[in-house]
Scaffold this motif. Sequence first.
Motif, PDB file in Angstrom:
ATOM      1  N   ASP A  30       0.722  -1.163  -0.011  1.00 61.49           N
ATOM      2  CA  ASP A  30      -0.103   0.097  -0.027  1.00 61.49           C
ATOM      3  C   ASP A  30       0.704   1.287   0.079  1.00 61.49           C
ATOM      4  O   ASP A  30       0.326   2.359   0.054  1.00 61.49           O
ATOM      5  CB  ASP A  30      -0.915   0.012   1.083  1.00 61.49           C
ATOM      6  CG  ASP A  30      -1.990  -1.007   1.109  1.00 61.49           C
ATOM      7  OD1 ASP A  30      -2.586  -1.139   0.097  1.00 61.49           O
ATOM      8  OD2 ASP A  30      -2.324  -1.718   2.394  1.00 61.49           O
ATOM      9  N   CYS A  31       2.100   1.067  -0.018  1.00 62.79           N
ATOM     10  CA  CYS A  31       2.859   2.307   0.078  1.00 62.79           C
ATOM     11  C   CYS A  31       2.868   3.271  -1.014  1.00 62.79           C
ATOM     12  O   CYS A  31       2.798   2.821  -2.247  1.00 62.79           O
ATOM     13  CB  CYS A  31       4.590   1.756   0.132  1.00 62.79           C
ATOM     14  SG  CYS A  31       5.621   3.120   0.353  1.00 62.79           S
ATOM     15  N   ARG A  32       2.676   4.477  -1.023  1.00 60.36           N
ATOM     16  CA  ARG A  32       2.246   5.472  -2.028  1.00 60.36           C
ATOM     17  C   ARG A  32       3.662   6.176  -2.312  1.00 60.36           C
ATOM     18  O   ARG A  32       3.584   6.883  -3.237  1.00 60.36           O
ATOM     19  CB  ARG A  32       1.271   6.502  -1.555  1.00 60.36           C
ATOM     20  CG  ARG A  32      -0.141   5.768  -1.181  1.00 60.36           C
ATOM     21  CD  ARG A  32      -0.894   5.512  -2.360  1.00 60.36           C
ATOM     22  NE  ARG A  32      -1.891   4.741  -2.198  1.00 60.36           N
ATOM     23  CZ  ARG A  32      -2.015   3.375  -2.398  1.00 60.36           C
ATOM     24  NH1 ARG A  32      -1.246   2.972  -3.192  1.00 60.36           N
ATOM     25  NH2 ARG A  32      -3.202   2.903  -2.476  1.00 60.36           N
ATOM     26  N   HIS A  33       4.822   6.059  -1.728  1.00 60.67           N
ATOM     27  CA  HIS A  33       6.096   6.622  -2.137  1.00 60.67           C
ATOM     28  C   HIS A  33       6.534   6.318  -3.304  1.00 60.67           C
ATOM     29  O   HIS A  33       6.681   4.993  -3.547  1.00 60.67           O
ATOM     30  CB  HIS A  33       6.710   6.800  -1.072  1.00 60.67           C
ATOM     31  CG  HIS A  33       6.586   7.319   0.185  1.00 60.67           C
ATOM     32  ND1 HIS A  33       5.961   6.658   1.518  1.00 60.67           N
ATOM     33  CD2 HIS A  33       6.767   8.687   0.745  1.00 60.67           C
ATOM     34  CE1 HIS A  33       5.771   7.550   2.192  1.00 60.67           C
ATOM     35  NE2 HIS A  33       6.158   8.764   1.931  1.00 60.67           N
ATOM     36  N   ASP A  34       7.123   7.163  -4.172  1.00 66.87           N
ATOM     37  CA  ASP A  34       7.441   6.632  -5.402  1.00 66.87           C
ATOM     38  C   ASP A  34       8.938   6.142  -5.281  1.00 66.87           C
ATOM     39  O   ASP A  34       9.486   5.264  -6.018  1.00 66.87           O
ATOM     40  CB  ASP A  34       7.622   7.809  -6.523  1.00 66.87           C
ATOM     41  CG  ASP A  34       8.299   8.937  -6.215  1.00 66.87           C
ATOM     42  OD1 ASP A  34       8.586   9.148  -4.849  1.00 66.87           O
ATOM     43  OD2 ASP A  34       8.375   9.905  -6.878  1.00 66.87           O
ATOM     44  N   CYS A  69      10.205   7.090   1.737  1.00 69.05           N
ATOM     45  CA  CYS A  69       9.613   6.556   2.705  1.00 69.05           C
ATOM     46  C   CYS A  69      10.213   5.852   3.855  1.00 69.05           C
ATOM     47  O   CYS A  69      11.081   5.265   3.730  1.00 69.05           O
ATOM     48  CB  CYS A  69       8.648   5.306   2.082  1.00 69.05           C
ATOM     49  SG  CYS A  69       7.699   4.499   3.455  1.00 69.05           S
ATOM     50  N   GLU A  70       9.866   6.428   5.352  1.00 71.24           N
ATOM     51  CA  GLU A  70      10.329   6.196   6.423  1.00 71.24           C
ATOM     52  C   GLU A  70      10.464   4.655   6.686  1.00 71.24           C
ATOM     53  O   GLU A  70      11.382   3.864   7.184  1.00 71.24           O
ATOM     54  CB  GLU A  70       9.983   7.082   7.646  1.00 71.24           C
ATOM     55  CG  GLU A  70      10.812   7.110   8.585  1.00 71.24           C
ATOM     56  CD  GLU A  70      10.410   7.714   9.598  1.00 71.24           C
ATOM     57  OE1 GLU A  70      10.013   7.373  10.899  1.00 71.24           O
ATOM     58  OE2 GLU A  70       9.951   9.116   9.517  1.00 71.24           O
ATOM     59  N   ARG A  71       9.437   4.035   6.512  1.00 75.25           N
ATOM     60  CA  ARG A  71       8.939   2.718   6.777  1.00 75.25           C
ATOM     61  C   ARG A  71       9.904   1.829   5.722  1.00 75.25           C
ATOM     62  O   ARG A  71      10.456   0.773   6.335  1.00 75.25           O
ATOM     63  CB  ARG A  71       7.633   2.242   6.759  1.00 75.25           C
ATOM     64  CG  ARG A  71       6.946   2.890   8.037  1.00 75.25           C
ATOM     65  CD  ARG A  71       5.564   2.553   8.232  1.00 75.25           C
ATOM     66  NE  ARG A  71       5.396   1.121   8.427  1.00 75.25           N
ATOM     67  CZ  ARG A  71       4.138   0.468   8.454  1.00 75.25           C
ATOM     68  NH1 ARG A  71       3.094   1.067   8.241  1.00 75.25           N
ATOM     69  NH2 ARG A  71       4.147  -0.901   8.558  1.00 75.25           N
ATOM     70  N   CYS A  72       9.971   2.179   4.546  1.00 76.03           N
ATOM     71  CA  CYS A  72      10.544   1.264   3.600  1.00 76.03           C
ATOM     72  C   CYS A  72      12.090   1.655   3.667  1.00 76.03           C
ATOM     73  O   CYS A  72      12.873   0.524   3.951  1.00 76.03           O
ATOM     74  CB  CYS A  72      10.319   1.945   1.930  1.00 76.03           C
ATOM     75  SG  CYS A  72       8.700   1.116   1.519  1.00 76.03           S
ATOM     76  N   SER A  73      12.792   2.611   4.042  1.00 72.85           N
ATOM     77  CA  SER A  73      14.040   2.640   4.444  1.00 72.85           C
ATOM     78  C   SER A  73      14.467   2.155   5.551  1.00 72.85           C
ATOM     79  O   SER A  73      15.456   1.552   5.565  1.00 72.85           O
ATOM     80  CB  SER A  73      14.579   4.113   4.087  1.00 72.85           C
ATOM     81  OG  SER A  73      13.714   5.167   4.910  1.00 72.85           O
ATOM     82  N   SER A  74      13.553   2.332   6.437  1.00 67.21           N
ATOM     83  CA  SER A  74      14.061   1.424   7.703  1.00 67.21           C
ATOM     84  C   SER A  74      14.200  -0.065   7.504  1.00 67.21           C
ATOM     85  O   SER A  74      15.074  -0.636   8.057  1.00 67.21           O
ATOM     86  CB  SER A  74      13.056   1.746   8.976  1.00 67.21           C
ATOM     87  OG  SER A  74      11.866   1.233   8.952  1.00 67.21           O
ATOM     88  N   LEU A 129      11.796   4.405  -2.299  1.00 63.04           N
ATOM     89  CA  LEU A 129      12.148   3.744  -1.093  1.00 63.04           C
ATOM     90  C   LEU A 129      12.680   4.904  -0.007  1.00 63.04           C
ATOM     91  O   LEU A 129      12.174   4.803   1.153  1.00 63.04           O
ATOM     92  CB  LEU A 129      13.158   2.663  -1.015  1.00 63.04           C
ATOM     93  CG  LEU A 129      12.573   1.267  -1.828  1.00 63.04           C
ATOM     94  CD1 LEU A 129      13.464   0.119  -1.564  1.00 63.04           C
ATOM     95  CD2 LEU A 129      10.925   0.744  -1.370  1.00 63.04           C
ATOM     96  N   THR A 130      13.750   5.466  -0.495  1.00 61.35           N
ATOM     97  CA  THR A 130      14.454   6.515   0.423  1.00 61.35           C
ATOM     98  C   THR A 130      13.344   7.635   0.830  1.00 61.35           C
ATOM     99  O   THR A 130      13.407   8.402   1.789  1.00 61.35           O
ATOM    100  CB  THR A 130      15.370   7.043  -0.270  1.00 61.35           C
ATOM    101  OG1 THR A 130      14.944   7.504  -1.616  1.00 61.35           O
ATOM    102  CG2 THR A 130      16.682   6.095  -0.437  1.00 61.35           C
TER     103      THR A 130
END
Length: 127
Positions: A103-107, A112-117, A109-110
């Motif tokens: 469901d991540c809407r960021h284009d 998005c805080e959750r993706c980068s963590s 990964l960097t």
Amino acid sequence: MRIGEVARRLGVATHVLRHWDDSGVVVPDRSPTGHREYSEDHVYRLRVLQACQGVGMSLPEIRQVLNRTEPDRIGVIERRLHRIRAQRKQFEQAEKFLGHVVDCRHDLLTRCERCSSYAETVVASGS
Ligand SMILES: [Zn+2]
């Protein structure tokens, strides 16, 4: 019972059962005429063998776990337990990441805080 019946019950080829015998992992008895004779106990051991293979254990490792007289048996078991616990952690992190990223809407990964963590935990835990 004979090797053909065991192969049918477990869904493996007879040459696989012969290989497991030759490797000393599950060694059946022999009839007076030299045929392999498997008991119910052998079949249970074979089922455990299959389950252990399913989680990535090698034949030498399984042989050591199944045979109480193997010298480094406890060491093998403890090392495998350690790896399973580490893998469980990796699976939990991957589950969390995939649950989020669907469901991540960021284009990127960097962004998005959750993706980068998640990327950081993967680097941190290594291989
Ligand atoms: Zn994200």
